[in-house]
Design an enzyme around this catalytic site. Structure first.
Site, mmCIF file in Angstrom:
data_model
loop_
_atom_site.group_PDB
_atom_site.id
_atom_site.type_symbol
_atom_site.label_atom_id
_atom_site.label_comp_id
_atom_site.label_asym_id
_atom_site.label_seq_id
_atom_site.Cartn_x
_atom_site.Cartn_y
_atom_site.Cartn_z
ATOM 1 N N THR A 124 0.798 -1.218 0.000
ATOM 2 C CA THR A 124 0.000 0.000 0.000
ATOM 3 C C THR A 124 0.836 1.275 0.000
ATOM 4 O O THR A 124 0.627 2.177 -0.824
ATOM 5 C CB THR A 124 -0.955 -0.002 1.204
ATOM 6 O OG1 THR A 124 -1.854 -1.103 1.065
ATOM 7 C CG2 THR A 124 -1.738 1.293 1.295
ATOM 8 N N LYS A 174 -6.965 4.916 5.514
ATOM 9 C CA LYS A 174 -5.597 4.711 5.993
ATOM 10 C C LYS A 174 -4.821 6.028 5.955
ATOM 11 O O LYS A 174 -4.906 6.781 4.968
ATOM 12 C CB LYS A 174 -4.876 3.680 5.124
ATOM 13 C CG LYS A 174 -5.537 2.318 5.073
ATOM 14 C CD LYS A 174 -4.756 1.385 4.152
ATOM 15 C CE LYS A 174 -5.411 0.028 4.034
ATOM 16 N NZ LYS A 174 -4.658 -0.877 3.125
ATOM 17 N N HIS A 191 -7.955 -9.121 1.713
ATOM 18 C CA HIS A 191 -7.081 -9.845 2.633
ATOM 19 C C HIS A 191 -7.844 -10.914 3.397
ATOM 20 O O HIS A 191 -7.346 -12.017 3.617
ATOM 21 C CB HIS A 191 -6.431 -8.880 3.627
ATOM 22 C CG HIS A 191 -5.191 -8.220 3.117
ATOM 23 N ND1 HIS A 191 -4.004 -8.903 2.914
ATOM 24 C CD2 HIS A 191 -4.938 -6.932 2.763
ATOM 25 C CE1 HIS A 191 -3.081 -8.080 2.463
ATOM 26 N NE2 HIS A 191 -3.627 -6.869 2.356
ATOM 27 N N HIS A 195 -1.814 -1.949 -5.781
ATOM 28 C CA HIS A 195 -1.279 -3.311 -5.971
ATOM 29 C C HIS A 195 -2.433 -4.238 -6.278
ATOM 30 O O HIS A 195 -3.607 -3.867 -6.165
ATOM 31 C CB HIS A 195 -0.541 -3.804 -4.710
ATOM 32 C CG HIS A 195 -1.362 -3.702 -3.460
ATOM 33 N ND1 HIS A 195 -2.407 -4.565 -3.173
ATOM 34 C CD2 HIS A 195 -1.316 -2.825 -2.420
ATOM 35 C CE1 HIS A 195 -2.945 -4.228 -2.013
ATOM 36 N NE2 HIS A 195 -2.318 -3.165 -1.537
ATOM 37 N N HIS A 247 -0.344 -9.897 -0.770
ATOM 38 C CA HIS A 247 0.319 -9.354 -1.951
ATOM 39 C C HIS A 247 1.714 -8.912 -1.547
ATOM 40 O O HIS A 247 2.114 -9.049 -0.395
ATOM 41 C CB HIS A 247 -0.483 -8.171 -2.495
ATOM 42 C CG HIS A 247 -0.834 -7.168 -1.437
ATOM 43 N ND1 HIS A 247 0.009 -6.156 -1.042
ATOM 44 C CD2 HIS A 247 -1.932 -7.054 -0.651
ATOM 45 C CE1 HIS A 247 -0.551 -5.454 -0.079
ATOM 46 N NE2 HIS A 247 -1.735 -5.974 0.191
#
Length: 519
Positions: free
Chosen positions: A74, A154, A282, A326, A460
């Site tokens: 990220t 985030k 995730h 990603h 990832h």
């Protein structure tokens, strides 16, 4: 071989080179969807009716865009987005890394010199660890009035795209359930942000269940916000649900109106990162029905945001760009069911193997100063005690790592510093991801479809295509719609936008201008 007359080449190239850049926009709307593989555009295409549908039909879609760094995570993706820089230039080598000076892990945006504003007390976040400029910085350095704002759940996703000179970055803090910022940007939240917090938008998820958009009576929810419901997965925080993305989109709309975005002397930038897709991916992996559902919901939110931008500025005055930070690997269990390679590897076993190899060869001691799995940092005090060089310790540990099952490549810091890595795509990606003083002493890559750490879901972080291949789509006046199949990198976004905005490209940019989409 048929020869093309030189005069034809001269006039052909001259005509192409003289194609003007599009008109400078009033607003750049820059969107990242966190963990959004390129193939989600095609896999769920029939289900898209709003934002994704619009940009696929009216935008310039670069369908072969791949990251050129190894750590597809990220913070690195978001730092690349509007800087055009690789980690080797930006210094953002991961979501977090081991800081040798403080002997502690730091995040890409953690900043002991800043404090949170608007939420709980504690350390704030800032772009101080980012070592290059962004598009927003270059626009602001012109000295003309503009607004540059980043929004995400985030902190790193709100901060890193907009850079050092942004007016604000806002992220959602779980502890206080508030939109927050840091005193790097401001002493107090603006009144409009305080009003958003006072409205408690997160309350819509309390006790709720996430049902599929096409759910029928009696269908089970994907997850519930109530703990310990038999047979139903607990969603966790609001971040890991579609309601998290709804908070982001609503916050973006509020910022557009309250900050008069698109109505200043220079080009404004609103950078929005939809984080919930990543939390969901995730938890369940890319092939779970939840991923399809949240992708469709993201399409609708993007359409809603377009409507708000059109009302505020007029889409004819806006350049839009979308990408992802990603992709993601299939969950190993799904890969195995498909008779594909794949499995789960143990970080702790890998660390133990490195420790054992170094202890056996050189002597007792805690050889790993930081045991972050595939990116170990070695104890330099112990290396000095045994009168060793860092390179020989790295080589011994690298040999131990290579002996472990399902390890694909191992590069030492010494090799990366000296440029002694293969010049294939993987070696170049490793070199692009290395920054002296921040990067680990070893870069260990697992084989394709293998994951390190965790017992469920997916992750990832590799240079394999399922992690590196992401959408890059532009839309705006003067940009030629269509599909472009030449290989590009997300690093090309920032210099392209700089050319459109008429400013210097960011200081660490390694990309090129995608002029082939000029009208």
């Amino acid at each position: 071989m048929r020869r093309v007359p030189a005069l034809v080449l001269l006039f052909g190239y001259s005509a192409f080179a003289q194609a003007p850049a599009p008109k400078k926009p009033k607003l750049i709307l820059a969107v990242v969807v966190d963990q959004f593989r390129y193939d989600y555009l095609s896999r769920f295409r029939a289900d898209y009716t709003a934002g994704f549908k619009r940009i696929l039909e009216q935008g310039a879609s670069f369908d072969n865009a791949h990251y050129i760094h190894a750590a597809t995570v990220t913070a690195v993706g978001h730092s690349t987005f509007l800087s055009g820089a690789t980690p080797a230039m930006s210094g953002i080598v991961g979501n977090e890394w081991f800081d040798r000076e403080s002997k502690a892990n730091v995040t890409s945006v953690s900043d002991p010199a800043s404090r949170l504003v608007g939420g709980g007390s504690g350390m704030g976040s800032s772009p101080r660890r980012l070592l290059v400029s962004t598009l927003g910085d270059e626009i602001r350095m012109q000295g003309k009035k503009s607004k540059v704002i980043g929004i995400s759940i985030k902190d790193r996703s709100a901060i890193l795209p907009v850079g050092h000179m942004a007016d604000a970055a806002y992220w959602f803090e779980d502890k206080s359930n508030h939109w927050v910022s840091s005193d790097y940007y401001m002493k107090d939240l603006p009144k409009w942000v305080q009003a958003v917090n006072d409205s408690k938008p997160q309350m819509r998820s309390v006790g709720a269940s996430w049902m599929a958009l096409n759910a029928k009576p009696g269908d089970k929810p994907f997850c519930t916000m109530v703990r310990d419901v038999a047979g139903t997965r607990f969603c966790g925080s609001i971040d890991a649900t579609p309601w998290g993305n709804e908070l982001i989109e609503e916050m973006a709309e509020k910022a557009l109106a309250a900050e008069d975005m698109g109505k200043h002397e220079a080009t404004d930038i609103l950078a929005v990162s939809f984080s919930s897709n990543d939390y969901v991916g995730h938890a369940v992996g890319p092939d779970a029905p939840e991923v399809r559902d949240i992708s469709i919901r993201t399409d609708r939110l993007l359409g809603k945001l377009f409507d708000a931008v059109d009302k505020q500025v007029g889409l004819a005055n806006v350049v839009f760009v979308l990408t992802a930070d990603h992709g993601v690997a299939p969950s190993p269990e799904v890969s195995q069911a498909r008779n594909m390679p794949g499995g789960r590897l143990s970080d702790s076993k890998l660390a133990a193997a490195l420790q054992q190899a170094l202890e056996t060869k050189y002597g007792a001691g805690k050889w790993l100063a930081n045991t972050s799995g595939t990116t170990p940092y070695f104890n330099r005090e112990l290396i000095g005690k045994y009168k060793l060089t860092e390179a020989e310790v790295e080589n011994t540990a690298a040999d131990a790592a290579r002996a472990m099952p399902h390890i694909f490549r191992v590069y030492t810091a010494d090799e990366l510093q000296k440029g002694q890595v293969p010049t294939d795509a993987i070696g170049i990606a490793a070199a692009n991801g290395y920054y002296l003083g921040r990067s680990a002493d070893l870069l260990i890559m697992q084989e394709g479809y293998y994951l390190t750490g965790g017992t469920s879901g997916s992750s990832h972080g590799t240079p394999f295509n399922y992690d590196s291949h992401v959408p890059v789509i532009f839309m705006g006046a003067g940009l030629k719609p269509g599909h472009y199949y030449q290989r590009i990198a997300p690093n090309d976004i920032a210099p392209t936008l700089a050319a459109i905005a008429g400013v210097q490209e960011p200081s660490g940019s390694v990309g090129r201008v995608l002029y082939e989409m000029w009208q």
